[in-house]
Enzyme design. Structure first.
Site, short mmCIF file in Angstrom:
data_model
loop_
_atom_site.label_atom_id
_atom_site.label_comp_id
_atom_site.label_asym_id
_atom_site.label_seq_id
_atom_site.Cartn_x
_atom_site.Cartn_y
_atom_site.Cartn_z
CG HIS A 176 -4.18 -9.62 -0.78
ND1 HIS A 176 -3.11 -9.76 0.05
CD2 HIS A 176 -4.61 -10.71 -2.27
CE1 HIS A 176 -2.42 -10.77 -0.39
NE2 HIS A 176 -2.64 -11.33 -1.76
CD GLU A 235 -7.36 -5.50 -5.29
OE1 GLU A 235 -8.13 -6.21 -5.50
OE2 GLU A 235 -7.45 -5.41 -3.51
CB SER A 261 -8.56 -3.19 6.03
OG SER A 261 -9.12 -3.89 6.35
CG ASP A 265 -8.39 -9.38 4.41
OD1 ASP A 265 -9.19 -10.41 4.41
OD2 ASP A 265 -8.81 -7.95 4.21
CG HIS A 314 -12.65 -4.07 9.14
ND1 HIS A 314 -13.78 -4.22 8.50
CD2 HIS A 314 -11.42 -4.44 8.72
CE1 HIS A 314 -13.33 -4.39 7.37
NE2 HIS A 314 -12.25 -4.72 7.28
N GLY A 374 0.19 -8.26 -3.87
CA GLY A 374 -0.14 -7.26 -2.65
C GLY A 374 1.59 -8.90 -2.10
#
Length: 274
Positions: free
Chosen positions: A41, A113, A95, A159, A18, A139
């Site tokens: 994701h 998601e 995120s 991610d 982050h 994703g």
């Protein structure tokens, strides 16, 4: 090991990931032209660090909780901590929430998601942000349809939870598809390092795709044997000054991360460029 976001919210890897996200978005905002963010994701968007999943892992204690009260430091660190504190006591922003809060009026976020429960939470988290959209989908499967963005500038964050044994292959394939459609886009890929051989092979596979420039950022912490102790980021087409910003920021936070021993980090320019 299950790497779904809720089990590891606020751990050392989240902190680094982050911080990198904040640094990149801050750089993108230096130019007035609009940009897009695609988070493949996205997870829930925000996490209760007192919830069952986070408590079970207890990883925030050696991550965000070690630096939450830091004052001063590089601009990236100060902005990141402001965003964390803004999520509320006992909560940690994922995120998509961090990105949504950093968007300008002309910018846009698409957060993808696939888990239905997590998607519902994500949609609720992003509802107040007019320029952010939650999408329920896989994703990897949806990414190509989102590229290139109409803005022609932007960031792709990959991610995944690394639940599948072929996740490295899937992630590398996603990067390849993204670069074919959006060669100038910034691509960030998070990956766990349980095996140095597997992690090196993954980075080599991505490098073989021919990105113009790519950085590898690794961090290792003092962690129990049954917990993740090392993770990495691949950053393709990093903004000017990103490596220097992250080096200065991580030099400030890594002495506090982990349990007893200070964490260590390394930033490598895999193609010899920064």
């Amino acid at each position: 090991m299950n790497y779904r976001h809720a089990f590891h919210a606020g751990n050392f890897a989240d902190v680094v990931k982050h911080l990198a996200l904040v640094s990149i978005l801050t750089s993108l905002k230096k130019k007035p032209a609009a940009f897009a963010v695609v988070d493949t994701h996205a997870g829930r968007g925000v996490y209760d660090l007192k919830g069952d999943e986070a408590v079970r892992g207890g990883e925030a204690a050696s991550g965000i909780e070690r630096i939450r009260d830091l004052d001063g430091g590089p601009d990236t660190l100060r902005l990141y901590l402001d965003l964390v504190r803004g999520a509320g006591e006992g909560r940690y922003p994922g995120s998509p929430l961090i990105a949504a809060k950093l968007l300008r009026e002309q910018d846009r976020l698409v957060a993808v998601e696939k888990h239905p429960e997590d998607f519902r939470a994500l949609a609720a988290t992003l509802a107040p942000f007019r320029r952010a959209r939650a999408v329920e989908a896989d994703g990897y499967a949806r990414l190509n349809a989102l590229l290139p963005p109409q803005e022609r500038r932007g960031l792709i964050l990959i991610d995944p939870p690394f639940e599948a044994p072929d996740e490295f292959t899937s992630a590398a394939r996603a990067v390849g598809g993204a670069l074919k459609r959006f060669a100038t886009g910034i691509v960030v890929v998070w990956f766990p390092i349980k095996s140095a051989i597997a992690a090196d092979a993954f980075c080599g596979e991505v490098l073989a795709l021919g990105p113009r420039k790519m950085l590898r950022l690794d961090i290792a912490v003092d962690a129990p044997s049954d917990r993740l102790g090392s993770a990495g980021l691949l950053v393709i087409n990093a903004p000017f000054g990103f490596a220097q910003d992250m080096a200065a920021t991580l030099a400030t936070v890594t002495p506090r991360l982990g349990r007893e021993k200070p964490a260590g980090f390394e930033i490598l320019a895999l193609t010899g460029e920064e």
